[in-house]
Design an enzyme around this catalytic site. Sequence first.
Site, PDB file in Angstrom:
ATOM      1  N   ASP A 123      -9.816  66.665-140.661  1.00  0.00           N
ATOM      2  CA  ASP A 123      -8.992  67.718-141.247  1.00  0.00           C
ATOM      3  C   ASP A 123      -8.139  67.189-142.385  1.00  0.00           C
ATOM      4  OD1 ASP A 123      -7.648  66.321-139.103  1.00  0.00           O
ATOM      5  OD2 ASP A 123      -5.992  67.745-139.297  1.00  0.00           O
ATOM      6  N   GLU A 134      -5.324  66.176-136.800  1.00  0.00           N
ATOM      7  CA  GLU A 134      -4.327  65.120-136.975  1.00  0.00           C
ATOM      8  C   GLU A 134      -3.221  65.585-137.906  1.00  0.00           C
ATOM      9  OE1 GLU A 134      -2.270  61.586-138.578  1.00  0.00           O
ATOM     10  OE2 GLU A 134      -3.391  63.107-139.683  1.00  0.00           O
TER      11      GLU A 134
END
Length: 377
Positions: free
Chosen positions: A70, A135
């Site tokens: 991400d 994250e």
Amino acid sequence: MTPTVKLASDLIRLRSVTPDDAGCMPLMLERLEKIGFQTTHLRRGDTDNFWAERKGNGDGPLFAFAGHTDVVPTGPEENWQHPPFEPVIEDGTLYGRGAADMKGSLAAMVVACEEFVAAHPDHNGRIAFLITSDEEGPAADGTVRVVEWLEERGEKIDCCLVGEPSSTERVGDVIKNGRRGSLGLELTVFGIQGHVAYPHLAENPVHKLAPALAELAAEQWDNGNDFFPATSFQVSNINGGTGATNVIPGEVKVICNWRFSTETTAEELEDRARKILDKHGLRYDANFKLSGQPFLTAEGPLVKATQAAIQSVTGKATQLSTAGGTSDGRFIAPTGAQVVELGPVNATIHKVDECVAAADLDQLKDMYCGVLAGLLR
């Protein structure tokens, strides 16, 4: 275009704004399965995770690469020199969201494994990947959940290399061998709302809070140690009032954060903070939230292998550091694993026109190969 830069570019094209993986993991898994990795997809909440493992021979360590697919939002895309999800190489620099944080590292990990396995198909120990799509967000259903799953299975990572962008001026000049802990505080101080012309009929919570906040900011929480600077306290948000100039607010809200060393604990910080608030006679509600404990890998096989790999590729020594924010290493280190972070130069992470030198990604791939060789050959 080298294999590492090509894979990094392919990953950048996928609009994986947290927590959406957007197809990054299938791209990686296809490559890993071709070289003998057994893979497990672990969906938790709105987050995609995977664990991939390749077993070698012998009783060597379980070494894991850890990272995230991400990326943070781009902001207004018209402010970018190049569209953020259309990778461009210009003057040797690869532009795109995630180039440095951390799709470049993911590409280097995969290609490093391809090369290492081709050269050492019967390597000692095991190679693994622990990858999440959460994250950059709350990190509630990402790495922490995979670690829980591993613990339930009785699996213990011995050594873990997180691909966070650790470098400062040149790739490999800094290894993060630890991180400070992070303790947040959402504080509401209560007063009595009233007219500013009649302060005796009201109680201004801003005025009540100010000396307590000043004392919190001036407090020496600890002196740090050889690996960590002294614990720091910062106020990040203050909000109070109705917006009118003639109304004393009824409450004020403050958001604060401690970045703390191994010289203190979250419980000690909370206790000391409450004593300061109580000393000033405040009526308050305090919500403390621990985002991560400090961790440190001071020495051991992983640090030595990483230092040696960087020296071999660049001809230069590297610096150990615990500076910066938190990382998913905070979830892995408490299991007993040695943890380091090694990745590209971090000058443009989370910025408009995020970029990385294309040649740096190939050097990073060679460093990762060197770490694998140092631990598993």
